[in-house]
Motif scaffolding. Structure first.
Motif, PDB file in Angstrom:
ATOM      1  N   LYS A   2       0.840  -1.194   0.000  1.00 19.49           N
ATOM      2  CA  LYS A   2       0.000   0.000   0.000  1.00 19.49           C
ATOM      3  C   LYS A   2       0.877   1.245   0.000  1.00 19.49           C
ATOM      4  CE  LYS A   2      -3.869   2.267   2.322  1.00 19.49           C
ATOM      5  NZ  LYS A   2      -4.849   2.212   3.449  1.00 19.49           N
ATOM      6  N   SER A   3       0.543   2.193  -0.866  1.00 23.90           N
ATOM      7  CA  SER A   3       1.347   3.403  -0.986  1.00 23.90           C
ATOM      8  C   SER A   3       0.792   4.529  -0.125  1.00 23.90           C
ATOM      9  CB  SER A   3       1.402   3.860  -2.447  1.00 23.90           C
ATOM     10  OG  SER A   3       0.116   4.224  -2.915  1.00 23.90           O
ATOM     11  N   TYR A   4       1.708   5.405   0.290  1.00 26.77           N
ATOM     12  CA  TYR A   4       1.373   6.584   1.077  1.00 26.77           C
ATOM     13  C   TYR A   4       2.118   7.770   0.480  1.00 26.77           C
ATOM     14  CZ  TYR A   4      -0.419   3.193   4.435  1.00 26.77           C
ATOM     15  OH  TYR A   4      -1.111   2.170   5.026  1.00 26.77           O
ATOM     16  N   ILE A   5       1.723   8.961   0.866  1.00 29.66           N
ATOM     17  CA  ILE A   5       2.320  10.175   0.315  1.00 29.66           C
ATOM     18  C   ILE A   5       2.834  11.068   1.431  1.00 29.66           C
ATOM     19  CG2 ILE A   5       1.882  12.325  -0.954  1.00 29.66           C
ATOM     20  CD1 ILE A   5       1.975   9.921  -2.778  1.00 29.66           C
ATOM     21  N   LEU A   6       4.056  11.549   1.253  1.00 36.08           N
ATOM     22  CA  LEU A   6       4.572  12.657   2.051  1.00 36.08           C
ATOM     23  C   LEU A   6       4.551  13.895   1.170  1.00 36.08           C
ATOM     24  CD1 LEU A   6       6.179  13.827   4.573  1.00 36.08           C
ATOM     25  CD2 LEU A   6       8.225  13.385   3.186  1.00 36.08           C
ATOM     26  N   ASN A   7       3.832  14.928   1.568  1.00 41.02           N
ATOM     27  CA  ASN A   7       3.837  16.182   0.825  1.00 41.02           C
ATOM     28  C   ASN A   7       5.038  17.003   1.277  1.00 41.02           C
ATOM     29  OD1 ASN A   7       1.465  16.040  -0.872  1.00 41.02           O
ATOM     30  ND2 ASN A   7       0.291  16.020   1.032  1.00 41.02           N
ATOM     31  N   TYR A   8       6.082  16.965   0.470  1.00 39.87           N
ATOM     32  CA  TYR A   8       7.332  17.620   0.832  1.00 39.87           C
ATOM     33  C   TYR A   8       7.520  18.871  -0.022  1.00 39.87           C
ATOM     34  CZ  TYR A   8      12.270  18.284   1.898  1.00 39.87           C
ATOM     35  OH  TYR A   8      13.471  18.809   2.313  1.00 39.87           O
ATOM     36  N   LYS A   9       7.314  20.024   0.583  1.00 41.49           N
ATOM     37  CA  LYS A   9       7.447  21.296  -0.139  1.00 41.49           C
ATOM     38  C   LYS A   9       6.605  21.291  -1.406  1.00 41.49           C
ATOM     39  CE  LYS A   9      12.037  22.199   1.769  1.00 41.49           C
ATOM     40  NZ  LYS A   9      13.454  22.512   1.492  1.00 41.49           N
ATOM     41  N   GLU A  10       5.363  20.805  -1.276  1.00 45.85           N
ATOM     42  CA  GLU A  10       4.371  20.742  -2.342  1.00 45.85           C
ATOM     43  C   GLU A  10       4.693  19.686  -3.401  1.00 45.85           C
ATOM     44  OE1 GLU A  10       3.523  24.573  -3.972  1.00 45.85           O
ATOM     45  OE2 GLU A  10       3.333  25.533  -2.013  1.00 45.85           O
ATOM     46  N   ASN A  49       7.571  -9.767  10.542  1.00 39.94           N
ATOM     47  CA  ASN A  49       8.442  -9.572  11.706  1.00 39.94           C
ATOM     48  C   ASN A  49       8.982  -8.154  11.855  1.00 39.94           C
ATOM     49  OD1 ASN A  49       8.311 -12.293  12.646  1.00 39.94           O
ATOM     50  ND2 ASN A  49       9.728 -12.881  11.025  1.00 39.94           N
ATOM     51  N   TYR A  50       8.761  -7.326  10.837  1.00 39.93           N
ATOM     52  CA  TYR A  50       9.281  -5.962  10.878  1.00 39.93           C
ATOM     53  C   TYR A  50       8.261  -4.983  10.303  1.00 39.93           C
ATOM     54  CZ  TYR A  50      13.932  -7.973  11.684  1.00 39.93           C
ATOM     55  OH  TYR A  50      15.005  -8.658  12.201  1.00 39.93           O
ATOM     56  N   ASN A  51       8.400  -3.742  10.697  1.00 40.31           N
ATOM     57  CA  ASN A  51       7.719  -2.639  10.033  1.00 40.31           C
ATOM     58  C   ASN A  51       8.574  -2.257   8.829  1.00 40.31           C
ATOM     59  OD1 ASN A  51       5.765  -0.493   9.800  1.00 40.31           O
ATOM     60  ND2 ASN A  51       7.307   0.910  10.622  1.00 40.31           N
ATOM     61  N   ILE A  52       8.001  -2.281   7.639  1.00 41.47           N
ATOM     62  CA  ILE A  52       8.757  -2.051   6.400  1.00 41.47           C
ATOM     63  C   ILE A  52       8.388  -0.700   5.806  1.00 41.47           C
ATOM     64  CG2 ILE A  52       9.385  -2.980   4.144  1.00 41.47           C
ATOM     65  CD1 ILE A  52       9.961  -4.915   6.405  1.00 41.47           C
ATOM     66  N   ILE A  53       9.411   0.044   5.393  1.00 43.88           N
ATOM     67  CA  ILE A  53       9.192   1.279   4.636  1.00 43.88           C
ATOM     68  C   ILE A  53      10.059   1.229   3.382  1.00 43.88           C
ATOM     69  CG2 ILE A  53       9.393   3.792   4.588  1.00 43.88           C
ATOM     70  CD1 ILE A  53       8.970   3.822   7.592  1.00 43.88           C
ATOM     71  N   ILE A  82       9.450  11.472   6.532  1.00 45.31           N
ATOM     72  CA  ILE A  82       8.637  10.254   6.429  1.00 45.31           C
ATOM     73  C   ILE A  82       8.634   9.515   7.764  1.00 45.31           C
ATOM     74  CG2 ILE A  82       8.540   7.944   5.396  1.00 45.31           C
ATOM     75  CD1 ILE A  82       9.395   9.233   2.762  1.00 45.31           C
ATOM     76  N   LEU A  83       9.796   9.395   8.390  1.00 46.73           N
ATOM     77  CA  LEU A  83       9.859   8.731   9.698  1.00 46.73           C
ATOM     78  C   LEU A  83       9.033   9.487  10.734  1.00 46.73           C
ATOM     79  CD1 LEU A  83      13.615   7.648   9.951  1.00 46.73           C
ATOM     80  CD2 LEU A  83      11.656   6.414   9.006  1.00 46.73           C
ATOM     81  N   LYS A  84       9.065  10.796  10.660  1.00 50.08           N
ATOM     82  CA  LYS A  84       8.256  11.604  11.570  1.00 50.08           C
ATOM     83  C   LYS A  84       6.774  11.379  11.315  1.00 50.08           C
ATOM     84  CE  LYS A  84       7.725  16.384  13.194  1.00 50.08           C
ATOM     85  NZ  LYS A  84       8.199  17.789  13.020  1.00 50.08           N
ATOM     86  N   GLN A  85       6.386  11.369  10.036  1.00 51.75           N
ATOM     87  CA  GLN A  85       4.981  11.147   9.678  1.00 51.75           C
ATOM     88  C   GLN A  85       4.513   9.765  10.141  1.00 51.75           C
ATOM     89  OE1 GLN A  85       3.243  12.825   6.004  1.00 51.75           O
ATOM     90  NE2 GLN A  85       3.020  10.713   5.287  1.00 51.75           N
ATOM     91  N   GLU A  86       5.396   8.778  10.079  1.00 48.49           N
ATOM     92  CA  GLU A  86       5.064   7.407  10.477  1.00 48.49           C
ATOM     93  C   GLU A  86       5.304   7.151  11.963  1.00 48.49           C
ATOM     94  OE1 GLU A  86       3.693   4.796   8.715  1.00 48.49           O
ATOM     95  OE2 GLU A  86       3.238   6.388   7.298  1.00 48.49           O
TER      96      GLU A  86
END
Length: 266
Positions: A2-10, A49-53, A82-86
């Motif tokens: 599943k994909s997610y989005i970080l809005n980084y400086k638009e 077994n892990y959280n994957i990014i 991204i780590l902060k958002q997650e």
């Protein structure tokens, strides 16, 4: 995935995660010209077994080129956001080729966020990297005619034959670079900022992996890790070229999994 989005400086930055947040996090960074598709089998193997990014870095995969000139000068901050958002406090960061340079650079700039680093087909960004950079510049000059005049044919053929050794690996790399465009080259600016001379050993545990069919310059770089990084373990994988996870998926997963068990809390 599943994909997610970080809005980084638009600019939308695409990443993928299984949201397994009660587990330690593995962050995968792909090679140049590739995308997160290169790690689909790692995602399946480690997801329980892990959280994957997985991150499609600027100009690559679903992130694609952008008009805001967001490039690799911003990649460490993008990862941090991204780590902060997650809500992830630390990661084991795994990078292939260009991704391995990004991994080391992120560990240098955000040392409190990194539990370990895995370098695949890469070299140190802190010690004896000048010779590798010189050879890479020569290689880029050789690629230039194909980039300009035969981008979708000769250039891609050159890339995939250097990226993988087996036919299976070549096919997987081609699939992972299906979204790559000529305009992506504009977003790869900034990679030279990764290199910082640091003579003291890095503090984090490091796994360094090379395929037996890797080029001589990369294999020589492995000696630098062995000689100057006491926290590094260097492994050579039979039957693989540059992108070991594509050439020898099962071997790669077992080696990485065993190493993570020694450096994880699970």
């Amino acid at each position: 995935m599943k994909s997610y989005i970080l809005n980084y400086k638009e600019v939308p930055i695409t990443y993928y995660t299984n949201q397994n947040k009660d587990k330690e996090t593995l962050l995968f960074l792909h090679a140049a010209f590739s995308s997160s598709k290169a790690f689909e089998e790692q995602f399946e193997y480690f997801k329980d077994n892990y959280n994957i990014i997985l991150i499609d870095m600027p100009g690559h995969g679903e992130t694609g080129p952008n008009k805001k000139r967001i490039n690799f000068k911003s990649i460490e901050d993008i990862i941090h956001q991204i780590l902060k958002q997650e809500n992830v406090s630390s990661v084991h960061i795994i990078g292939v080729s260009l991704g391995s340079l990004v991994a080391q650079s992120f560990a240098y700039k955000y040392p409190d966020k990194v539990s370990s680093v895995v370098v695949i087909g890469g070299y140190s960004i802190h010690k004896d990297y000048q010779k590798v950079l010189k050879e890479q510049k020569k290689e880029q000059r050789r690629w230039m005619p194909a980039m300009l005049f035969s981008f979708n044919n000769k250039f891609k053929k050159n890339v995939v034959t250097q990226a993988a050794y087996t036919q299976e690996g070549i096919d997987k790399f081609l699939q992972s670079m299906s979204d790559f465009k000529f305009s992506t080259f504009m977003t790869m600016d900034g990679a030279n900022s990764f290199f910082v001379d640091v003579q003291t050993p890095v503090r984090y545990p490091t796994l360094v992996m090379y395929g037996e069919h890797e080029n001589e310059i990369a294999l020589e770089a492995g000696k630098t890790f062995e000689a100057k990084e006491p926290n590094a373990e260097v492994v050579y994988v039979e039957g693989a070229g540059h992108c070991i996870n594509l050439d020898q998926n099962d071997k790669f997963n077992i080696i990485l999994g065993d190493w993570l068990k020694k450096h994880s809390e699970i």
